[in-house]
Design a protein around this motif. Structure first.
Motif, PDB file in Angstrom:
ATOM      1  N   SER A   1       0.867  -1.168   0.026  1.00 42.77           N
ATOM      2  CA  SER A   1      -0.008   0.064  -0.130  1.00 42.77           C
ATOM      3  C   SER A   1       0.800   1.338  -0.057  1.00 42.77           C
ATOM      4  O   SER A   1       1.880   1.257   0.857  1.00 42.77           O
TER       5      SER A   1
ATOM      6  N   CYS B   1       0.338   4.076   0.736  1.00 39.26           N
ATOM      7  CA  CYS B   1       0.602   5.219   1.884  1.00 39.26           C
ATOM      8  C   CYS B   1       1.346   4.681   3.012  1.00 39.26           C
ATOM      9  O   CYS B   1       1.996   5.566   3.866  1.00 39.26           O
TER      10      CYS B   1
ATOM     11  N   CYS C   1      -1.872   9.494  -0.274  1.00 39.38           N
ATOM     12  CA  CYS C   1      -2.793   8.993  -1.079  1.00 39.38           C
ATOM     13  C   CYS C   1      -4.119   8.506  -0.451  1.00 39.38           C
ATOM     14  O   CYS C   1      -5.068   8.104  -0.908  1.00 39.38           O
ATOM     15  N   ARG C   2      -4.240   8.654   0.972  1.00 43.60           N
ATOM     16  CA  ARG C   2      -5.064   8.495   1.819  1.00 43.60           C
ATOM     17  C   ARG C   2      -6.569   9.426   1.406  1.00 43.60           C
ATOM     18  O   ARG C   2      -6.368  10.379   1.027  1.00 43.60           O
TER      19      ARG C   2
ATOM     20  N   VAL D   1       1.342   0.803  -4.606  1.00 43.89           N
ATOM     21  CA  VAL D   1       0.202   0.900  -5.254  1.00 43.89           C
ATOM     22  C   VAL D   1      -1.039   1.539  -4.515  1.00 43.89           C
ATOM     23  O   VAL D   1      -0.775   1.121  -3.136  1.00 43.89           O
ATOM     24  N   CYS D   2      -1.960   2.282  -4.764  1.00 41.34           N
ATOM     25  CA  CYS D   2      -2.929   2.673  -4.012  1.00 41.34           C
ATOM     26  C   CYS D   2      -4.278   2.191  -4.849  1.00 41.34           C
ATOM     27  O   CYS D   2      -4.708   2.779  -5.857  1.00 41.34           O
TER      28      CYS D   2
ATOM     29  N   GLU E   1      -7.294   2.808  -4.564  1.00 37.83           N
ATOM     30  CA  GLU E   1      -8.343   3.727  -4.429  1.00 37.83           C
ATOM     31  C   GLU E   1      -8.127   4.799  -5.654  1.00 37.83           C
ATOM     32  O   GLU E   1      -8.879   5.154  -6.624  1.00 37.83           O
TER      33      GLU E   1
ATOM     34  N   LYS F   1      -2.388  -1.996   4.065  1.00 39.71           N
ATOM     35  CA  LYS F   1      -2.608  -1.300   5.141  1.00 39.71           C
ATOM     36  C   LYS F   1      -3.984  -1.505   5.786  1.00 39.71           C
ATOM     37  O   LYS F   1      -5.250  -1.819   5.172  1.00 39.71           O
TER      38      LYS F   1
ATOM     39  N   CYS G   1      -7.589  -1.883   1.368  1.00 45.29           N
ATOM     40  CA  CYS G   1      -6.580  -2.727   1.577  1.00 45.29           C
ATOM     41  C   CYS G   1      -6.590  -3.698   2.821  1.00 45.29           C
ATOM     42  O   CYS G   1      -5.832  -4.313   3.184  1.00 45.29           O
TER      43      CYS G   1
HETATM   44 FE1  SF4 Z   1      -3.476   3.399   1.351  1.00 48.68          FE
HETATM   45 FE2  SF4 Z   1      -4.695   1.314   0.192  1.00 48.68          FE
HETATM   46 FE3  SF4 Z   1      -5.985   3.332   1.105  1.00 48.68          FE
HETATM   47 FE4  SF4 Z   1      -4.645   3.635  -0.840  1.00 48.68          FE
HETATM   48  S1  SF4 Z   1      -6.505   2.361  -0.903  1.00 48.68           S
HETATM   49  S2  SF4 Z   1      -4.660   5.088   0.791  1.00 48.68           S
HETATM   50  S3  SF4 Z   1      -3.004   2.168  -0.530  1.00 48.68           S
HETATM   51  S4  SF4 Z   1      -5.051   2.004   2.341  1.00 48.68           S
END
Ligand code: SF4
Length: 143
Positions: free
Chosen positions: A6, A8, A14-15, A38-39, A41, A94, A100
């Motif tokens: 993740s 972040c 990227c949250r 990677v994110c 979202e 995360k 995640c």
């Molecule tokens: Fe972090 Fe996953 Fe949320 Fe993106 S989608 S901000 S990588 S927890």
């Protein structure tokens, strides 16, 4: 080993609230493995910042009730695509996120209540044989 992570957890902002969640052991992990940040979202086309969302069964909805399931599923599918293309064998994700989260996620009531379950991306990766770790299990990959 190549490991999806993740973004972040690496300090990428990227949250949903525009913040990050850097993990103190991420640098150590990067010395042992090749990390692929990677994110899901963002990959699903969602903006940053964005409204908080939680899973309600197979749906993902924002606090105001907007159904964002399609974007969350798209992000999960794109993350799986990357994982396969780069032959990632494991993922460090995360915890508690509707994308995640692994093992425990918020229960869909927006009351900070946790329940058993996985985020959409964690569930998809796991169902395709990717070993999924929450960040509290990260040390297992340092052994
Ligand atoms: Fe972090 Fe996953 Fe949320 Fe993106 S989608 S901000 S990588 S927890």
């Amino acid at each position: 080993m190549r490991v999806l992570i993740s973004a972040c957890l690496l300090g990428v902002s990227c949250r949903y609230d525009g913040a990050s969640k850097p993990h103190s052991l991420a640098a150590a992990l990067a010395r042992c493995h090749e990390l692929v940040p990677v994110c899901p979202e963002q990959l699903g086309g969602l903006a940053t910042p964005r409204p908080p969302a939680e899973r309600q069964g197979n749906r993902v909805v924002t606090r105001s009730g907007t159904d964002v399931t399609e974007a969350y599923c798209r992000g999960a599918a794109e993350t799986l695509r990357l994982c396969k293309a780069l032959n990632c064998q494991a993922a460090v994700l995360k915890e508690r996120s509707p994308s995640c989260g692994h093992g425990q996620i918020y229960d869909g009531t927006f009351t900070a209540t946790l329940s058993k379950g996985d985020g959409v991306t964690a569930e998809l990766l796991g169902s395709h044989g990717i070993r999924v770790y929450g960040e509290s299990q990260l040390e297992e990959l340092l052994k």
